[in-house]
Design an enzyme around this catalytic site. Structure first.
Site, PDB file in Angstrom:
ATOM      1  CD  GLU A  82      35.779  45.747  29.532  1.00 44.50           C
ATOM      2  OE1 GLU A  82      35.116  44.702  29.656  1.00 44.50           O
ATOM      3  OE2 GLU A  82      36.802  45.971  30.186  1.00 44.50           O
ATOM      4  CD  GLU A 158      38.094  47.424  33.698  1.00 44.45           C
ATOM      5  OE1 GLU A 158      37.071  48.072  33.394  1.00 44.45           O
ATOM      6  OE2 GLU A 158      38.099  46.184  33.852  1.00 44.45           O
TER       7      GLU A 158
END
EC number: 3.2.1.46
Length: 569
Positions: A82, A158
């Site tokens: 991320e 995810e």
């Protein structure tokens, strides 16, 4: 690799976890993804792309070590969770993998949003070639045009991250189907596997099941486990989705998969909006109501004589079923068609595979609070894990340590081993801290032997009523009792040290053991150094409760021994 010349393939729990997973399913896929990196890779910057070769070497070493020390084959490797990717780094990583004979290890990028990775790939033919999978996080079942144009595998790398109640189970059931239907994603990865961390930390109980009481052994096999089974017991990586997948007329969805060898698995879900909201992103409203759905098997599937039926109904306990086998469907008389009556919040798997089973397990031990009196002298000759049980590091790393020089009572200790700030993923604190105990604790005494290794600048603390952790650790409040190698002490109401309750001189220096005691009772606290009162009756009003903790002032070496806490319930 805590330090530049330090390679250790036995730290943490992940090696153990991968090996245990392989025992249960030798074909399970293993993936690696850095969340943070050791600070020395950044050469003073909070950035892993300062030296591309060095970072690639660090990541490839981990893959090589997994094979060498544990006989584990890592199948996929990611870039940086991320956070930003660097196009040249991805290319360097591919070259280094190949150079090490790891052509079979595939690269997934960028474990963030669909963009800018997809557009970057379309504009750069080498980048397009070296990335095998585009992984996006929490895509809300949707992809983007650029990602599809790359013709790469698209994964929700995810997802979930939702409280493992029936609503979390509904979320999981819905996205397992709709990530493919709406977004062409052929993998959906749940964060996280098992909620095995203190429940009051951020994202408490956001695992597929719960096992958060190692002191009692209590665990709960939550509904998302059985939702997973509807897909994972009847398909495998390498199976194919059929083109005939989609939404049902009155809400819900269906997918169908085959192994290409004649087997067929159909999964139908009718999760309602209210009972399937994930933690993110926002879910636009939709309606689900009772309906009949008719499926017709054509082509080679028309000869399937029988389908096994597995059923889940979420919601009211009286009507609730989790992964229950129903009577099988006989199709020979019906010309390969069958009709299901569907209510809301249901899940059906219809499959030619007969190996499905609802596993059973002994009744877990009863749930119990963390023990009121807890002690650890860290005297372990050959620790199985590098970390002491029940301590949860929130910033820094606390490991078992053996003092070769000290033959006495401090031969085995717990040591904070990071000497510089990592390249962080989230907002780690500026002081290291490891928490332990029961968040409900209010009145307690914490006693610990401490050893400063840094002359003049070093500092350590013990603390109680610590009220925050995880991504919120910087703003943790509590009662923190610090001593410093420059001969001072401090009592603060927060980890950052902004709220100073009292301070003064203390007979303290580095390279010597001291015993600290912190007592908190109602609105007052006091502290002793080597059994003598150092400060007393200091007023503490907030927070009212929280964990016990140990830690250091900066990223510095320090040791802890004979930790003891006694809480008054």
């Amino acid at each position: 690799m805590h330090y530049a010349l330090d390679e250790n393939y036995f730290r943490g729990y992940e090696w153990w976890l991968m090996k245990e997973a392989k025992k249960r399913n030798p074909n399970i896929t293993l993936m690696g993804l850095p969340w943070s990196f050791p600070g020395w890779l950044g050469k003073g910057f909070n950035w892993p792309y300062v030296n591309l070769q060095l970072t690639a070497y660090y990541v490839v070493s981990w893959i090589v070590g997994a094979k060498h020390y544990h006989d584990l084959d890592i199948d996929y490797i990611g870039i940086w969770n991320e956070r930003a990717f660097d196009i040249n780094y991805i290319k360097v990583l591919r070259r280094m993998l190949n150079y090490q004979g790891l052509q079979q290890v595939k690269i997934i990028a960028s474990d963030n949003l669909w963009e800018p990775i997809s557009a970057s790939m379309l504009l750069d033919s080498e980048l397009l070639r070296v990335i095998d999978v585009i992984g996006a996080h929490y895509p809300g079942t949707r992809t983007v045009k650029d990602a599809r144009l790359t013709e790469k595998k698209l994964w929700s790398s995810e997802d979930f991250s939702t409280l493992n109640s029936d609503v979390g189970a509904g979320c999981w059931g819905r996205i397992l189907n709709q990530n493919y239907i709406n977004g062409y994603m052929t993998a959906t990865i749940a964060w996280n596997l098992v909620a095995s961390y203190y429940e009051q930390l951020p994202y408490g109980r956001c695992g597929l099941m719960t096992a958060q009481e190692p002191w009692s052994g209590h665990y709960v096999v939550e509904a998302p486990i059985w939702i997973s089974a509807h897909t994972t017991q009847f398909t495998q990586p390498g199976w194919y989705y059929l083109k005939t997948v989609g939404h049902l007329e009155k809400g819900g969805s269906y997918v169908a998969l085959t192994d290409g060898l004649g087997n067929l698995t159909i999964i139908v879900e009718t999760m309602s909006h209210k009972h399937s909201m994930c933690i993110r992103p926002l879910l636009p409203y939709f309606n689900v109501s009772r309906q009949f759905a008719t499926f017709i098997l054509k082509g080679s599937f028309s000869e399937i004589p029988e389908l096994q039926v597995w059923y889940t109904k979420l919601g009211k306990p009286s009507e609730r079923f989790l992964f229950k086998q129903l009577d099988s469907l006989w199709l020979l008389d019906s010309g390969g068609s069958f009709t299901l009556e569907l209510q809301e919040d249901e899940l059906f798997t219809l499959t030619t595979l007969t190996a499905g089973s609802k596993g059973s397990y002994l009744l877990p031990p009863k749930s119990q609070p963390f023990p009121c009196v807890y002690k650890d002298d860290f005297n372990v000759d050959y620790p199985f894990f590098s970390e002491a049980p029940n301590f949860a590091d929130q910033t820094g790393v606390f490991e078992y340590f053996m003092n070769i020089e000290d033959p006495g009572e401090h031969r085995f200790t717990l040591r904070q081993v990071l000497n510089q700030r990592p390249i962080t993923w989230a907002a780690d604190a500026f002081s290291t801290i490891s928490i332990i105990g029961d968040y409900k604790w209010s009145n307690l005494t914490i006693k610990c032997d401490v050893y400063l290794e840094t002359p003049e600048k070093g500092g350590v603390f013990i603390a109680g009523r610590v009220n925050k952790g995880g991504i919120l650790i910087r703003s943790a409040r509590g009662v923190f009792f610090w001593i410093f190698a420059n001969g001072t002490y401090r009592v603060t109401g927060d980890l950052a040290g902004w709220i100073i309750y009292t301070s003064g001189h203390a007979d303290v220096t580095a390279k010597k053991w001291y015993t600290l005691t912190l007592t908190i009772n109602g609105g007052f606290s006091s502290g002793t150094l080597n059994g003598k009162p150092l400060w007393k009756n200091v007023s503490v009003n907030f927070p009212k409760n929280g964990w016990a903790a140990i830690g250091t002032h900066s990223f510095e070496f320090a040791q802890f021994d004979n930790f003891r806490v006694e809480a008054i319930h």
